[in-house]
Write a protein that holds these residues in place. Structure first.
Motif, mmCIF file in Angstrom:
data_model
loop_
_atom_site.group_PDB
_atom_site.id
_atom_site.type_symbol
_atom_site.label_atom_id
_atom_site.label_comp_id
_atom_site.label_asym_id
_atom_site.label_seq_id
_atom_site.Cartn_x
_atom_site.Cartn_y
_atom_site.Cartn_z
ATOM 1 N N ALA A 10 0.835 -1.209 0.000
ATOM 2 C CA ALA A 10 0.000 0.000 0.000
ATOM 3 C C ALA A 10 0.868 1.256 0.000
ATOM 4 C CB ALA A 10 -0.937 -0.010 1.208
ATOM 5 N N LEU A 13 2.923 2.812 -5.220
ATOM 6 C CA LEU A 13 2.719 1.906 -6.371
ATOM 7 C C LEU A 13 1.514 1.002 -6.169
ATOM 8 C CD1 LEU A 13 4.380 2.310 -8.837
ATOM 9 C CD2 LEU A 13 5.799 2.832 -6.897
ATOM 10 N N LYS A 34 1.536 -4.658 5.045
ATOM 11 C CA LYS A 34 2.026 -4.514 6.426
ATOM 12 C C LYS A 34 1.915 -3.055 6.882
ATOM 13 C CE LYS A 34 6.228 -5.575 9.102
ATOM 14 N NZ LYS A 34 7.611 -6.064 8.984
ATOM 15 N N HIS A 35 2.199 -2.127 5.955
ATOM 16 C CA HIS A 35 2.158 -0.698 6.295
ATOM 17 C C HIS A 35 1.141 0.022 5.421
ATOM 18 C CE1 HIS A 35 6.239 -2.134 7.321
ATOM 19 N NE2 HIS A 35 5.950 -1.507 8.443
ATOM 20 N N ALA A 45 8.697 3.183 2.138
ATOM 21 C CA ALA A 45 9.389 4.329 1.534
ATOM 22 C C ALA A 45 8.473 5.520 1.257
ATOM 23 C CB ALA A 45 10.061 3.891 0.221
ATOM 24 N N SER A 46 7.234 5.231 0.872
ATOM 25 C CA SER A 46 6.405 6.285 0.270
ATOM 26 C C SER A 46 6.199 7.544 1.117
ATOM 27 C CB SER A 46 5.057 5.693 -0.152
ATOM 28 O OG SER A 46 5.253 4.768 -1.206
ATOM 29 N N ASN A 52 8.372 14.983 -5.600
ATOM 30 C CA ASN A 52 8.134 15.828 -6.763
ATOM 31 C C ASN A 52 8.311 15.042 -8.057
ATOM 32 O OD1 ASN A 52 10.852 15.570 -7.232
ATOM 33 N ND2 ASN A 52 11.364 17.659 -6.663
ATOM 34 N N LEU A 173 2.877 -10.962 4.609
ATOM 35 C CA LEU A 173 3.061 -12.194 3.839
ATOM 36 C C LEU A 173 4.497 -12.689 3.979
ATOM 37 C CD1 LEU A 173 0.559 -10.807 2.454
ATOM 38 C CD2 LEU A 173 1.277 -11.940 0.357
ATOM 39 N N ALA A 332 13.056 2.885 -7.015
ATOM 40 C CA ALA A 332 14.152 3.735 -6.522
ATOM 41 C C ALA A 332 13.656 5.117 -6.059
ATOM 42 C CB ALA A 332 15.227 3.859 -7.607
ATOM 43 N N GLY A 333 14.254 6.185 -6.600
ATOM 44 C CA GLY A 333 13.894 7.550 -6.186
ATOM 45 C C GLY A 333 12.867 8.192 -7.079
ATOM 46 N N GLY A 335 9.366 6.771 -7.610
ATOM 47 C CA GLY A 335 8.104 6.022 -7.541
ATOM 48 C C GLY A 335 6.866 6.861 -7.787
ATOM 49 N N TYR A 336 6.866 8.112 -7.345
ATOM 50 C CA TYR A 336 5.698 8.976 -7.583
ATOM 51 C C TYR A 336 5.666 9.418 -9.038
ATOM 52 C CZ TYR A 336 4.658 9.246 -2.618
ATOM 53 O OH TYR A 336 4.318 8.914 -1.327
ATOM 54 N N GLN A 337 6.808 9.865 -9.526
ATOM 55 C CA GLN A 337 6.832 10.463 -10.871
ATOM 56 C C GLN A 337 6.648 9.421 -11.975
ATOM 57 O OE1 GLN A 337 10.522 12.299 -9.981
ATOM 58 N NE2 GLN A 337 11.704 11.132 -11.446
HETATM 59 P P1 FAD Z 1 6.732 1.318 -0.381
HETATM 60 O O1 FAD Z 1 6.225 2.688 -0.232
HETATM 61 O O2 FAD Z 1 7.920 0.946 0.432
HETATM 62 O O3 FAD Z 1 5.538 0.332 -0.039
HETATM 63 C C1 FAD Z 1 5.732 -1.046 0.048
HETATM 64 C C2 FAD Z 1 4.446 -1.646 0.569
HETATM 65 O O4 FAD Z 1 4.562 -3.069 0.536
HETATM 66 C C3 FAD Z 1 4.131 -1.265 2.000
HETATM 67 O O5 FAD Z 1 2.748 -1.104 2.185
HETATM 68 C C4 FAD Z 1 4.630 -2.487 2.777
HETATM 69 O O6 FAD Z 1 4.017 -2.653 4.037
HETATM 70 C C5 FAD Z 1 4.214 -3.570 1.820
HETATM 71 N N1 FAD Z 1 4.923 -4.844 2.024
HETATM 72 C C6 FAD Z 1 6.216 -5.119 1.734
HETATM 73 N N2 FAD Z 1 6.494 -6.397 2.040
HETATM 74 C C7 FAD Z 1 5.351 -6.925 2.530
HETATM 75 C C8 FAD Z 1 4.988 -8.210 3.005
HETATM 76 N N3 FAD Z 1 5.867 -9.210 3.064
HETATM 77 N N4 FAD Z 1 3.719 -8.399 3.444
HETATM 78 C C9 FAD Z 1 2.822 -7.397 3.405
HETATM 79 N N5 FAD Z 1 3.103 -6.179 2.950
HETATM 80 C C10 FAD Z 1 4.352 -5.946 2.517
HETATM 81 N N6 FAD Z 1 9.972 9.490 -5.694
HETATM 82 C C11 FAD Z 1 9.496 10.434 -6.542
HETATM 83 O O7 FAD Z 1 8.858 10.116 -7.552
HETATM 84 N N7 FAD Z 1 9.729 11.768 -6.300
HETATM 85 C C12 FAD Z 1 10.437 12.183 -5.212
HETATM 86 O O8 FAD Z 1 10.606 13.380 -5.011
HETATM 87 C C13 FAD Z 1 10.949 11.202 -4.315
HETATM 88 N N8 FAD Z 1 11.668 11.582 -3.223
HETATM 89 C C14 FAD Z 1 12.117 10.625 -2.359
HETATM 90 C C15 FAD Z 1 12.826 11.009 -1.214
HETATM 91 C C16 FAD Z 1 13.250 10.069 -0.298
HETATM 92 C C17 FAD Z 1 14.014 10.505 0.919
HETATM 93 C C18 FAD Z 1 12.943 8.703 -0.512
HETATM 94 C C19 FAD Z 1 13.343 7.657 0.489
HETATM 95 C C20 FAD Z 1 12.251 8.308 -1.645
HETATM 96 C C21 FAD Z 1 11.852 9.246 -2.590
HETATM 97 N N9 FAD Z 1 11.164 8.885 -3.750
HETATM 98 C C22 FAD Z 1 10.681 9.839 -4.599
HETATM 99 C C23 FAD Z 1 10.985 7.477 -4.101
HETATM 100 C C24 FAD Z 1 9.631 6.939 -3.695
HETATM 101 O O9 FAD Z 1 9.374 7.276 -2.355
HETATM 102 C C25 FAD Z 1 9.633 5.411 -3.871
HETATM 103 O O10 FAD Z 1 10.019 5.069 -5.185
HETATM 104 C C26 FAD Z 1 8.229 4.865 -3.634
HETATM 105 O O11 FAD Z 1 7.724 5.322 -2.407
HETATM 106 C C27 FAD Z 1 8.213 3.350 -3.662
HETATM 107 O O12 FAD Z 1 6.881 2.957 -3.442
HETATM 108 P P2 FAD Z 1 6.460 1.449 -3.288
HETATM 109 O O13 FAD Z 1 4.974 1.455 -3.251
HETATM 110 O O14 FAD Z 1 7.137 0.623 -4.320
HETATM 111 O O15 FAD Z 1 7.110 0.969 -1.902
#
Ligand code: FAD
Length: 364
Positions: A10, A13, A34-35, A45-46, A52, A173, A332-333, A335-337
């Motif tokens: 959640a 992505l 989980k989160h 991470a999100s 931006n 999971l 990576a850095g 995910g939003y864009q």
């Molecule tokens: P996450 O947000 O980490 O979510 C993962 C999800 O999976 C969570 O809900 C977690 O609980 C769940 N999960 C994982 N394993 C399990 C399991 N085994 N069982 C149940 N649930 C599980 N991106 C941009 O586009 N623009 C920016 O300006 C930008 N700035 C950033 C600045 C910083 C300091 C950081 C750290 C990141 C930045 N990013 C930016 C990158 C962006 O935050 C990440 O690419 C994005 O948040 C990744 O999202 P995600 O959904 O893949 O992962």
């Protein structure tokens, strides 16, 4: 009869993917994670993102394709849905030739180009004249971008999913094949894996190309007046300066760094000091009275782990133990864009999987 889909994760992505899929009738969608929005955790991470739209995808890459596609939707949401927590920001990007080959220089390689591929995507793109550059910078551009307040945007995304009938539940999971048991019907035709960095550990996936890219930030109340970045610093090849003013009272994010392979969850006080001092040096409007760090009003220090992936983000289908799994992780850095572009690719893969059985209709 509906087709069951379980989305694991959640973050931005998982929720964006759920939102896009929820526009199809006859998909019965569960998000299990989980989160959730509202949590602040090193495994999530999100919430830590700026966040931006600073495009970094190389021309021809999936990332570039997804970033380009995502701009249009962020632009639309920003214009039409103020409660989503996105606003337009005047943006300035400075590049230093000496940062080429460093962690941050490589990361910002496409962003700092004066002939950037996105010059015709974002509005108001202009190359800065030499007289407009700081002394130690070699290149500069300005354009209009967006900055999202993650504390508002993630709950908004979740709310849109719920409104469209998506079920949201907490769960952990051990193995990706456990996902179907989280659907109320106990089975699922499709699993979407949006576990970010944890894709390196989740049973059945254990992607060894996934690793952390540590980012440290300081959230302050001070306002910069402009969103601004420099490709590197003289304090180390994995540090850069970026300043992002979040929408609707979200404060200003000061960053940062890109520390490949570091799992450290605690803020480094010395790095925090460098981040704040560099931010004021770059943008004196942050501390107009004294020009000192003490003038910054700190909301919190933060650390997030970007889900890096050797070879780039992964959006593709795989059969695992008889389950159809569509991966959507490793952003990576960016995910939003790249969120909407990635989610639309997942949608295409879902429709391709279900093609011919007449089960999927669009609600639109
Ligand atoms: P996450 O947000 O980490 O979510 C993962 C999800 O999976 C969570 O809900 C977690 O609980 C769940 N999960 C994982 N394993 C399990 C399991 N085994 N069982 C149940 N649930 C599980 N991106 C941009 O586009 N623009 C920016 O300006 C930008 N700035 C950033 C600045 C910083 C300091 C950081 C750290 C990141 C930045 N990013 C930016 C990158 C962006 O935050 C990440 O690419 C994005 O948040 C990744 O999202 P995600 O959904 O893949 O992962």
């Amino acid at each position: 009869m509906s087709t069951n889909v379980v989305i694991v994760g959640a973050g931005v992505l998982g929720l964006t993917t759920a939102l896009i899929l929820s526009k199809h009738e006859n998909l019965s969608i569960v998000v299990v994670a989980k989160h959730m929005p509202g949590d602040y955790d090193i495994e999530y991470a999100s919430p830590w993102a700026g966040a931006n739209f600073f495009p970094v995808g190389k021309p021809g890459s999936n990332l570039q394709k997804f970033e380009k596609a995502t701009w249009g939707e962020l632009d639309r949401v920003c214009r039409e849905i103020p409660e989503a927590g996105i606003h337009f920001q005047e943006t300035v990007i400075y590049g230093r030739k000496k940062d080429a080959g460093t962690a941050t220089g490589d990361w910002f390689g496409e962003l700092v180009r004066e002939d950037a591929w996105f010059k015709d995507v974002v509005p108001d793109f202009r190359v800065l004249g030499k007289s407009e550059l700081p002394d130690d910078c070699d290149t500069g551009t300005t354009f209009t971008s967006v900055c999202l307040n993650t504390a508002v945007y993630l709950p908004w995304l979740l709310g849109q999913c719920v409104k469209n009938g998506v079920t949201i539940k907490r769960g952990i999971l051990d193995h990706i094949s456990d996902a179907p048991s989280h659907h109320p019907n106990g089975h699922a035709s499709i699993i979407v894996n949006c576990t970010g960095l944890q894709a390196s550990k989740l049973g059945g996936v254990e992607d060894q190309n996934v690793y952390p890219g540590r980012g440290q930030v300081v959230l302050v109340r001070n306002e910069p007046g402009v969103m601004i970045t420099v490709s590197g610093t003289d304090d180390g090849g994995d540090e850069a300066t970026y300043i992002m003013h979040r929408a609707v009272g979200g404060g200003t994010i000061l960053g940062g760094c890109l520390q490949h392979g570091s799992w450290e969850s605690q803020p480094d006080p010395n790095l925090a000091q460098r981040i704040m001092q560099r931010s004021i040096d770059l943008c004196p409007a942050l501390a107009p009275k004294t020009g000192k760090v003490s003038e910054l009003s700190i909301v919190r220090h933060g650390v997030g782990l970007r889900p890096m992936r050797k070879g780039g983000l992964r959006v593709e289908k795989e059969q695992i133990e008889g389950n159809t799994v569509i991966h959507n992780y490793g952003h990576a850095g960016y995910g939003y864009q790249s969120s909407y572009g990635s989610a639309w690719e997942v949608e295409r893969l879902v429709l391709e999987s279900l093609k011919g059985n007449g089960k999927v209709k669009s609600k639109l």
